[in-house]
Design a protein around this motif. Structure first.
Motif, PDB file in Angstrom:
ATOM      1  N   ASP A 121       2.892   1.540  14.973  1.00  0.00           N
ATOM      2  CA  ASP A 121       1.606   1.447  14.261  1.00  0.00           C
ATOM      3  C   ASP A 121       0.444   1.692  15.221  1.00  0.00           C
ATOM      4  N   ASP A 122      -0.693   1.972  14.684  1.00  0.00           N
ATOM      5  CA  ASP A 122      -1.934   2.123  15.466  1.00  0.00           C
ATOM      6  C   ASP A 122      -1.761   3.088  16.639  1.00  0.00           C
ATOM      7  N   GLU A 180      -2.886   7.046   8.738  1.00  0.00           N
ATOM      8  CA  GLU A 180      -3.323   5.767   8.158  1.00  0.00           C
ATOM      9  C   GLU A 180      -4.820   5.837   7.874  1.00  0.00           C
ATOM     10  N   GLY A 181      -5.263   5.213   6.827  1.00  0.00           N
ATOM     11  CA  GLY A 181      -6.703   5.107   6.576  1.00  0.00           C
ATOM     12  C   GLY A 181      -7.325   6.383   6.032  1.00  0.00           C
ATOM     13  N   GLU A 224       3.621   0.228   2.611  1.00  0.00           N
ATOM     14  CA  GLU A 224       3.515  -0.751   3.714  1.00  0.00           C
ATOM     15  C   GLU A 224       3.281  -2.112   3.081  1.00  0.00           C
ATOM     16  N   PRO A 235      -5.419 -10.537   6.254  1.00  0.00           N
ATOM     17  CA  PRO A 235      -4.556 -10.807   7.418  1.00  0.00           C
ATOM     18  C   PRO A 235      -5.316 -10.671   8.737  1.00  0.00           C
ATOM     19  N   GLU A 253      -9.179   8.323   3.545  1.00  0.00           N
ATOM     20  CA  GLU A 253     -10.067   7.815   2.510  1.00  0.00           C
ATOM     21  C   GLU A 253     -10.605   8.921   1.581  1.00  0.00           C
ATOM     22  N   ARG A 305      -6.150   4.508  12.227  1.00  0.00           N
ATOM     23  CA  ARG A 305      -7.217   4.832  11.296  1.00  0.00           C
ATOM     24  C   ARG A 305      -8.485   5.335  12.014  1.00  0.00           C
ATOM     25  N   LEU A 327       1.862  -5.607   3.124  1.00  0.00           N
ATOM     26  CA  LEU A 327       0.739  -6.272   3.827  1.00  0.00           C
ATOM     27  C   LEU A 327       0.540  -7.671   3.249  1.00  0.00           C
ATOM     28  N   ILE A 328       0.493  -8.597   4.138  1.00  0.00           N
ATOM     29  CA  ILE A 328       0.473 -10.004   3.693  1.00  0.00           C
ATOM     30  C   ILE A 328      -0.919 -10.398   3.213  1.00  0.00           C
ATOM     31  N   ARG A 329      -0.940 -11.266   2.224  1.00  0.00           N
ATOM     32  CA  ARG A 329      -2.188 -11.843   1.726  1.00  0.00           C
ATOM     33  C   ARG A 329      -2.007 -13.361   1.639  1.00  0.00           C
ATOM     34  N   GLY A 362      -3.665   5.460   2.591  1.00  0.00           N
ATOM     35  CA  GLY A 362      -5.103   5.209   2.662  1.00  0.00           C
ATOM     36  C   GLY A 362      -5.709   4.932   1.317  1.00  0.00           C
ATOM     37  N   TYR A 363      -6.957   4.505   1.385  1.00  0.00           N
ATOM     38  CA  TYR A 363      -7.655   4.138   0.158  1.00  0.00           C
ATOM     39  C   TYR A 363      -7.817   5.338  -0.786  1.00  0.00           C
ATOM     40  N   ASN A 419       5.352  -5.215   8.834  1.00  0.00           N
ATOM     41  CA  ASN A 419       4.730  -5.413  10.155  1.00  0.00           C
ATOM     42  C   ASN A 419       5.438  -6.513  10.942  1.00  0.00           C
ATOM     43  N   PRO A 466      -3.987  -1.599  -0.798  1.00  0.00           N
ATOM     44  CA  PRO A 466      -2.775  -2.407  -0.960  1.00  0.00           C
ATOM     45  C   PRO A 466      -2.817  -3.127  -2.316  1.00  0.00           C
ATOM     46  N   GLN A 509       0.869  -1.187   0.000  1.00  0.00           N
ATOM     47  CA  GLN A 509       0.000   0.000   0.000  1.00  0.00           C
ATOM     48  C   GLN A 509       0.905   1.236   0.000  1.00  0.00           C
TER      49      GLN A 509
END
Ligand code: C2E
Length: 885
Positions: free
Chosen positions: A765-766, A822-823, A644, A659, A825, A789, A646-648, A843-844, A703, A849, A630
């Motif tokens: 994070d967060d 983060e996040g 970032e 995740p 939109e 977010r 991000l695992i899928r 963010g979107y 992460n 991502p 992302q």
């Protein structure tokens, strides 16, 4: 010489016999021959005499015949003729007889002629008588003359014959005489030689016999001497044999005795190795028989003392007054009998031949033995190889003093060893049985026993409607840090004390068990209402909350408790424990130091978690994970500054798994460690790939979970992966949640310092969701804060959120930290954040991502649009577009 004689004696005797008998042989032969001749001569003489007699008779007969014939002729006398004829017949018969004796052809011929003449004469005479003629008379005369001639010839022949016979007879006689002479001389010579031979033989025999006698005497003497010495030797041998036989008998008796003892030992050991408990009365009886005693007993001490706890005895009949027994021993502490105690303690046999003769120092023992009617006693300690005295064996003679043989003592020593082994084994087995069901540290029932009791409770619940149970699953909240900071011994002590507190918190019929580590389970029996259960839980919590004083320190702990209530649907204890565990886990996730009551929903979640765990393992093996990126853009320029990772999870037959659905489970199960490593490696490889493709360097945030921070050598792994990808550390940023950093602060600081030293950037994070203050975060070598977010969501509507974000940004900047929102939109959010001084935007609004290739396409597109916007702005004479979005 004697030897020579002895050797050749037989030959000498033969030689002498030959000398004697060789000359004798000839006369002997001669004698044998002459003896035949003599007989023949005697027969001849006899025959000659007979013959002579007949000859004389014949001559007389012939003369008479001649006369009669002459008379008959002359006188013509018939009677004379008849007589002549008869005579002729007799003569003929005589002649015949003579010829039988001495055959003679001439005589036979003459006899025939005479016979014919006589017949002719007779015939003539008859003719003459009848008719006497001249012719007849002449014929008769002629005939007579012929008769006379015949008779004369006869006579002559007879005479010759007789002479011949006589000469022959004489020759034979002379012959015989000569032979007789020789015979006599031979006989004389033979006799002489015989005598000489006999004398010589006698002499030789005498010589030999003397020598022989001398030799015999010598031999005799030698034999006597020999006999004497042999007699002595025989006597000695006899004595030795006698001794040997005695010894052998004694040895045999010993062997028999030993065999008997060994047999007894074998039987005794067999009794002790039986799968069933041995009958000690029979065991003692067996030993008493071989020891020839009336009473025997085994005494066992109480554990780790010398207090007599148990006595096995033989015979088993109650001890009557006046009989020796063990009544006086039960409950006695052997230490009150120092003399005896010392021997038992030092594992020495005690062989008392006569109790009355015990030393003064054993006064107390004597009194005890006498009170128990013991006259003689043999006692052997039952002593284990681990140097523990378990008791002793006693063999008693109640009536008289007696001696105890060392062989018997040795055997009993072996028996006592067997007994010690048996009791030690029994003890070990008991311990094993205990260990199988009880926890070694706390002595609480273990999982096995707990399950067993729980199974019973489940069955009881099914059978009795009025009965129910409840299971509590208790897990300490910070036990690991107690162990880590104060050491395992304190940790163990804490668990022991906790066990006591738990036991005190429940009723005696309830079961408190330790499953493992700091996990305990409690079975509350006969409990129906959940309120009641909660009251018990609260009681437990109260007990636990009280500080523990360990190693002079006051330790406070809490526990998370899961509760499940019994119901008839439970099929196994495992299922009950599992549900209580799920509830406990729920309590943990709800923030620890609390309880949670199990419900069906929890179970479903747990089941799906298990499935996910299983699939995650497979996903790692099958390489089903993928990294999406992302973009993170500079709030000021709008350029892509990084991403970032991000695992899928591309789950076959399902699609992409978020995740959020599997990372928490991976964290619980520890699978996050290999998964996290995989993500870090994949990120490094992508960055390396982009650089190799000639792209501008981009910083990728990866992460890392709290577990990775706690359990893994994160700096070591990161260094290895960077090296593997030949990547500059500054291109990787490690993203950690606020709670991960705050979990174990000291450890986190040390790990982060190492990462920082490697030039790896760190972002939290967060941020804002936890309780950490920025001032606190100063202690960490952090580069970036990512505002959660949830704050961005409300930034437009919520003044508080806006205020919080504003102050976070201001403070972060004062601490030289960059801020990522983060996040994001929408554009409004972006604009506001930009106004508030946020550094980077994720963010979107910009992008979700993206897979690596699409991310690169985004980067290119973004750069292109920025360039184009920049160009347009330049053309319009304004600011570049990137500066606004
Ligand atoms: N509604 C909304 N969502 C947005 C927006 N912008 C970003 N997001 C989502 O927010 C999450 C950001 O990641 P995170 O906070 O680190 O949260 C991550 C992170 O904690 C964890 N995670 C993802 N990959 C890894 C990984 O490789 N390792 C570890 N340990 N955790 C990971 O999974 C969490 C969720 O990841 P994702 O599902 O990819 O969800 C991502 C992302 O798709 C937005 O504008 N609106």
């Amino acid at each position: 010489m004697n030897q020579l004689l002895k050797k050749h004696a037989l030959k000498l005797i033969l030689l002498v016999l030959l000398l004697i008998f060789a000359p004798v042989a000839e006369p002997l032969v001669t004698r044998l021959w002459t003896s035949g001749r003599t007989e023949h001569l005697q027969a001849q003489v006899t025959r000659q005499a007979q013959w002579q007699e007949r000859v004389i008779q014949i001559e007389e007969l012939a003369a008479r015949l001649q006369r009669r014939f002459s008379q008959a002729i002359r006188e013509r006398d018939q009677a004379a003729l008849d007589e002549a004829v008869d005579l002729a017949r007799v003569l003929d018969a005589e002649c015949h007889a003579l010829l039988q004796i001495e055959p003679s052809d001439a005589l036979r011929e003459l006899r025939i002629q005479a016979h014919q003449v006589a017949e002719t004469q007779q015939e003539l005479f008859l003719r003459l008588r009848d008719s006497e003629t001249d012719a007849t008379a002449a014929e008769i005369r002629d005939n007579h003359a012929r008769l006379n001639q015949v008779l004369e010839a006869w006579d002559q022949a007879f005479h010759d014959y007789r002479r011949e016979r006589i000469e022959a007879f004489h020759d034979e006689l002379a012959d015989i005489g000569a032979y007789s002479m020789r015979l006599e001389s031979f006989v004389v010579a033979f006799m002489l030689r015989c005598i000489v031979g006999l004398l010589l033989l006698g002499y030789l025999l005498m010589l030999f016999s003397r020598r022989r006698e001398g030799r015999l005497q010598r031999d005799n003497r030698r034999l006597e001497d020999d006999l004497e010495s042999r007699n002595v030797a025989l006597h000695q041998a006899n004595e030795a044999l006698k001794n040997e036989i005695e010894e052998r008998n004694a040895a045999e008796w010993e062997v028999r005795k030993r065999l008997h003892m060994e047999e007894t030992l074998g039987k005794a050991s067999g009794m002790l190795t039986l799968p069933t408990a041995p009958k000690f009365e029979s065991f003692l009886e067996l030993l008493a028989e071989v020891m020839a005693v009336d009473r025997a007993f085994i005494v066992l001490f109480k554990h780790e003392s010398m207090v007599i706890e148990k006595v096995f005895e033989w015979p088993t009949r109650p001890t009557a007054a006046g009989e020796s027994g063990t009544a006086g021993l039960e409950g006695e502490d052997l230490m009150t009998y120092p003399w005896w105690y010392e021997r038992v303690r030092t594992n020495e046999p005690l062989a008392i031949e006569d109790v009355a003769a015990l030393p003064f120092s054993a006064e107390k023992e004597r009194a005890l033995f006498e009170a128990n009617h013991i006259h003689a006693m043999l006692s052997l300690p039952v002593h284990t190889v681990d140097d523990e005295t378990l008791g002793f064996m006693c063999f008693v003679d109640p009536e008289k003093p007696r001696s105890w043989q060392s062989a018997s003592i040795r055997m009993l020593f072996l028996v006592s060893e067997l007994l010690a082994n048996y009791f030690a084994r029994q003890k070990a087995e008991e311990q094993l049985r205990h260990d199988a069901f009880y926890d070694r540290l706390t002595d609480l029932p273990n999982r096995l026993l707990f399950k067993n009791r729980l199974e019973h409770a489940i069955q009881k619940c099914k059978r009795h409607h009025e009965y129910n149970f409840s299971v509590l699953f208790l897990d300490l909240d910070r036990f690991k840090s107690v162990n880590d900071t104060l050491g395992h011994l304190v940790g163990d002590q804490l668990l022991i004390e906790l066990s006591d507190r738990l036991k005190d918190s429940v009723r005696p019929g309830d079961t408190v068990a330790r499953l493992s580590g700091d996990e305990f389970v409690i079975l509350l029996e006969s409990i129906i209402e959940v309120e009641e259960v909660i009251r018990v839980v609260q009681r437990i919590e109260n007990h636990i909350q009280k500080p523990f004083m360990l190693k002079g320190k006051e330790i406070h702990i809490s526990a998370s408790i899961g509760i499940t209530q019994g119901n008839t649907e439970y099929k196994s204890a495992e299922a009950v424990i599992r549900d209580a565990d799920i509830a406990m886990y729920r309590a943990k996730t709800l923030g620890k130091a609390r309880y949670s009551v199990f419900d069906k929903h929890m179970h479903d979640k747990a089941v799906s978690a298990m499935e996910i765990e299983h699939n995650l393992r497979r996903a790692l093996e099958q390489d089903e994970f993928e990294l999406h990126f992302q973009p993170i853009l500079s709030a000021r320029t709008g350029e892509v500054s990084g991403a970032e990772a991000l695992i899928r999870w591309n789950k076959p037959g399902y699609g992409t798994v978020s995740p959020s659905d599997f990372i928490p489970i991976a964290e619980e199960t520890g699978l996050i460690l290999p998964i996290g490593e995989w993500a870090l490696r994949a990120a490094c490889r992508h960055v390396r790939g982009w650089l190799d493709a000639g792209r501008e360097p981009l910083t990728v945030s990866v992460n890392c979970s709290a577990r990775q921070l706690q359990r893994q050598d994160l700096p070591g792994i990161a260094a290895a992966l960077l090296e593997e990808a030949e990547l500059d550390a500054s291109l990787i940023k490690v993203e950690l949640t606020e709670s991960a950093v705050m979990g174990d602060v000291d450890h986190a600081i040390s790990v982060l310092n190492r990462l920082h030293a490697m030039n790896i950037k760190i972002s939290v994070d967060d941020f804002g969701t936890g309780y950490s203050s920025l001032a606190y975060l100063k202690r960490f070598p952090i580069n970036t804060l990512k505002i959660d977010r949830s704050f961005i969501n409300g930034i437009l509507e919520n003044d508080d959120d806006r205020a919080i974000i504003s102050s976070i940004i201001a403070m972060a900047h004062s601490l030289n930290l960059s801020i990522v929102a983060e996040g994001v939109e929408n554009e409004e959010q972006l604009a506001l954040l930009r106004d508030l001084g946020c550094d980077e935007i994720q963010g979107y609004f910009y992008s979700k991502p993206l897979p690596a290739d699409r991310f690169m396409a985004f980067v290119d597109a973004r750069a292109r649009s920025l360039r184009e916007a920049g160009d347009e702005a330049l053309e319009a004479g304004g600011e570049p577009a990137g500066s606004s979005n």
